[in-house]
Design a protein around this motif. Structure first.
Motif, short mmCIF file in Angstrom:
data_model
loop_
_atom_site.label_atom_id
_atom_site.label_comp_id
_atom_site.label_asym_id
_atom_site.label_seq_id
_atom_site.Cartn_x
_atom_site.Cartn_y
_atom_site.Cartn_z
N ASP A 181 0.83 -1.21 0.00
CA ASP A 181 0.00 0.00 0.00
C ASP A 181 0.87 1.26 0.00
O ASP A 181 0.53 2.26 -0.65
N GLU A 182 1.98 1.22 0.72
CA GLU A 182 2.87 2.38 0.78
C GLU A 182 3.47 2.67 -0.59
O GLU A 182 3.53 3.82 -1.04
N LEU A 183 3.92 1.61 -1.29
CA LEU A 183 4.49 1.80 -2.62
C LEU A 183 3.43 2.31 -3.59
O LEU A 183 3.68 3.21 -4.40
N ALA A 184 2.23 1.73 -3.52
CA ALA A 184 1.16 2.14 -4.43
C ALA A 184 0.74 3.59 -4.18
O ALA A 184 0.41 4.32 -5.12
N SER A 185 0.77 4.03 -2.90
CA SER A 185 0.38 5.41 -2.58
C SER A 185 1.35 6.42 -3.18
O SER A 185 1.02 7.59 -3.32
N GLN A 186 2.56 5.97 -3.51
CA GLN A 186 3.55 6.84 -4.15
C GLN A 186 3.39 6.89 -5.66
O GLN A 186 4.22 7.46 -6.37
#
Length: 721
Positions: free
Chosen positions: A511-516
């Motif tokens: 989720d953290e990578l996708a939010s970027q």
């Protein structure tokens, strides 16, 4: 069956193959409808069809001849005013008694200014057109075709409807085709639709609908990035979807620049004022007893004196100097007046892929063992490194082995590039940055089986033999799919059971990578029993290795260029065919979006807006992103902005950008990665494809405009005196 068109302009169109028909047919029916054969056309039949349908190329632009271009330099309203002033001065010289040689010299000087101005404009625009043509000539146009049952390589212009073409990863699609065989095919439609991600293709029939959305069709101007296929041509040349956009661009009127409009207006006012003052002086002097001829000559002299004869030459010289300065900054200017137009720009409508970004997928972060590892470097050149690479070498090795793409070293004409899927190319580059040599790894663990990617499983798996350790399977794909099929995880070099706590950690990292704004892939492995295991065995009870985050990186100089445009009070609107989330992520990275909630409008919503609502939307002061838009949407937005009095610059590289490029006050195309259609429609071509060159050109254009204003103040002060 193929039949000629209706006799209109352009090549004939195969009847019964356009619209909803071509994609709904089974393979055998496709050959029957196009009067074709799986063995390809016979040479004689192909020659006859070529005579009927014409060559597979876009019609040449309706350029004027050299003499027409030269004469056109004299038809500008201000040039006409000066020619009239020169004629009047010659007339005054003829009527003078005695004749004053100074009057003759003035007449010749005015005429010389007009000729000099025309020569400068003609020489610059002729040179720019030749340079633009040489850019087009650099593009190779060949394809593989079945003719008489044999595979041949032919010029793409010789293709005809009914030809069977062979497509492989790295090929440019030479015409609009219906796939009849497709083996894990993906194509890049960015030039046609603006989408940056590759899209899968199938050879099976699909439901009726717009042909551009048919998953079993490929189109001229796009590229095959993965797989192999055979396809039957159903449209060539101007009858293709690409040709349709070309016609739309050709029909768009070329807009006059702000300077052209201002100079024309000034020429009308100067001519009217000169005539009025000359007539008034004539009317005052004749009743006072002055000689009729002497008074007439005096009135003519006053009229000529009011005309700023030096203005056209000053304009041309100032603009020509600006053109040369822009050339040093890799901007090819095809029309002199484009320099000032760019300096007057108030709104820039910019494409995303290839303009703001590199158009090259790049891994920027790898997550493994609970820790992120940054990856430096952009593009396909294996230059850069992975922060602390040792913990992620296993992950990147597995991802690289589970790839079909190939990295191609640079040549004289091209830099590093990828043959195959661009996502796989990014994985290969990341592996190289971690110190892995793919050739060595493949030699140590040769591939013995493969289970290709499909849109249902969202996975790709390969099996590799290793003489020391037996057989290993490597799997890559969507993180959610791999996480569901994994029972353990590699955590700091140690294999651990995949507990709920660890699953939550993986999900949070994803989720953290996708939010970027990153596209995220996962990789896993497991030992298998033999060289031909069943697919269920290969893709179950896996050991998760980690996650890879990648994106199409913004060009490094774009952020500063966007900031420069903001300081110059130029509004930037991103107009792209890509997904809204992807567009917003890139816009934030380059500074186009800085607030929490920008206005994001899709093409579907634009269709629902009437002109009044669209004007209201564009007048709103907030940040605006237009996504999933068509060429018609882009033109409509440009027209609406111009209606509000804005001076609009449009940037782009694809055929889908061409109509807006031509309709804008200033069209700016990419020279290196742009399509021929985009370069033809634009008046400025960026040879380095850099958005930063636009900011530099705006600065130069504004300095030219200020110089022209200073000269106008001087010349009119002098003439009034």
């Amino acid at each position: 069956m193929l039949t000629p068109g209706d006799g209109g302009a352009g090549p004939a169109v195969p009847v019964g193959t356009r619209g909803p028909t071509v994609q709904t047919l089974a393979t055998g029916e496709v050959f029957a409808a196009l009067d074709a054969s799986p063995r390809g056309l016979a040479s004689a039949d192909a020659a006859a069809r070529r005579d009927r349908f014409g060559p597979n190329e876009l019609p040449p632009a309706g350029r004027r001849g050299l003499w027409q271009d030269l004469v056109g330099q004299f038809t500008d309203l201000f040039a006409v005013v000066l020619l009239v002033a020169s004629a009047i001065t010659f007339l005054a010289y003829g009527l003078q008694k005695p004749q004053d040689v100074g009057t003759l010299q003035l007449a010749v000087a005015i005429l010389g200014v007009v000729v000099l101005n025309a020569a400068i404009g003609f020489a610059q625009e002729y040179s720019a057109e030749r340079t633009a043509e040489s850019l087009q000539a650099m593009v190779p146009h060949t394809c593989r075709v079945l003719r008489d049952g044999e595979r041949r390589e032919l010029p793409a212009r010789e293709l005809v409807p009914g030809d069977v073409v062979v497509l492989e990863a790295g090929d440019a699609v030479p015409a609009d085709c219906r796939l009849v065989e497709a083996h894990e095919v993906s194509v890049n439609n960015a030039a046609l639709t603006g989408e940056s991600d590759a899209v899968g293709r199938t050879g099976d029939p699909v439901a009726a609908g717009p042909v551009l959305q048919a998953r079993n069709c490929v189109f001229m101007g796009t590229d095959v990035v993965a797989g192999a296929a055979k396809a039957v041509v159903f449209a060539t040349g101007a009858a293709t979807e690409f040709g349709g956009i070309f016609r739309l661009a050709a029909a768009a009127p070329r807009q006059k620049t702000p300077l052209q409009r201002q100079v024309a207006s000034m020429a009308r006012r100067v001519a009217g004022t000169a005539l009025a003052i000359g007539a008034a002086l004539f009317a005052v002097r004749v009743p006072a007893g002055q000689s009729f001829v002497e008074t007439f000559v005096f009135a003519l002299g006053v009229m000529v004196a009011l005309v700023p004869e030096g203005l056209p030459a000053t304009l041309s010289v100032s603009l020509a100097i600006g053109v040369r300065r822009m050339a040093r900054r890799h901007a090819l200017v095809k029309q002199l007046l484009a320099v000032e137009a760019l300096g007057s720009t108030t709104v820039v409508c910019t494409d995303k892929t290839g303009t703001l970004t590199q158009a090259e997928m790049t891994v920027v972060q790898v997550w493994a063992g609970g820790a992120p590892h940054a990856v430096s470097g952009v593009g396909y050149a294996p230059e850069g490194d992975v922060a602390n690479p040792q913990p992620v070498r296993g992950l990147l090795r597995a991802a690289a082995l589970c790839c079909n793409a190939r990295l191609v070293p640079p040549s004289d004409r091209q830099g590093w590039r990828v043959l195959g899927d661009t996502t796989e190319g990014a994985l290969l580059v990341a592996a190289a940055k971690a110190g892995l040599d793919r050739v060595t790894e493949e030699a140590a663990a040769p591939r013995v089986a493969e289970y290709p990617f499909d849109s249902v499983r969202k996975l790709m798996s390969t099996v590799h033999g290793d003489t020391a350790d037996g057989y290993h399977a490597y799997v890559k794909g969507a993180p959610q799919e791999l996480l569901a099929r994994s029972t353990s995880i590699d955590w700091g070099g140690e294999r651990r059971p995949l507990t709920e706590e660890l699953r939550a950690a993986v999900t949070a990292a994803n989720d953290e990578l996708a939010s970027q704004g990153l596209r995220v892939l996962a990789a896993a492995w497991r030992p298998v029993s033999d060289s031909r295991p069943v697919q269920d065995e290969v893709e179950s009870e896996l050991t998760l290795l980690g996650l890879v985050g990648m994106l199409d990186p913004p060009r490094p100089e774009v952020s500063d260029a966007v900031a420069a445009c903001r300081r110059a009070r130029i509004r930037i609107i991103m107009v792209t065919g890509d997904h809204p989330l992807t567009a917003e992520a890139v816009a934030r990275r380059v500074g186009i979006v800085s607030r929490p909630a920008p206005t994001v409008v899709t093409g579907a919503r634009l269709d629902a807006l009437d002109d009044k609502d669209l004007d209201t939307l564009l007048a709103a002061p907030g940040e605006l992103l237009l996504c999933r838009v068509s060429p018609e949407h882009k033109m409509r937005v440009v027209t609406a902005l111009q209606r509000r009095g804005e001076v609009v610059a449009v940037t782009g590289d694809g055929a889908n950008d061409a109509p807006a490029l031509k309709h804008a006050d200033i069209g700016v195309a990419m020279g290196a990665s742009g399509t021929d259609v985009a370069r033809e429609a634009a008046v400025i071509v960026l040879l380095d494809d850099s958005f930063a060159s636009i900011a530099a050109a705006v600065k130069l254009g504004r300095s030219v405009y200020q110089n022209i204003r200073k000269f106008l103040v001087y010349v009119f002060s002098s003439n009034i005196g």
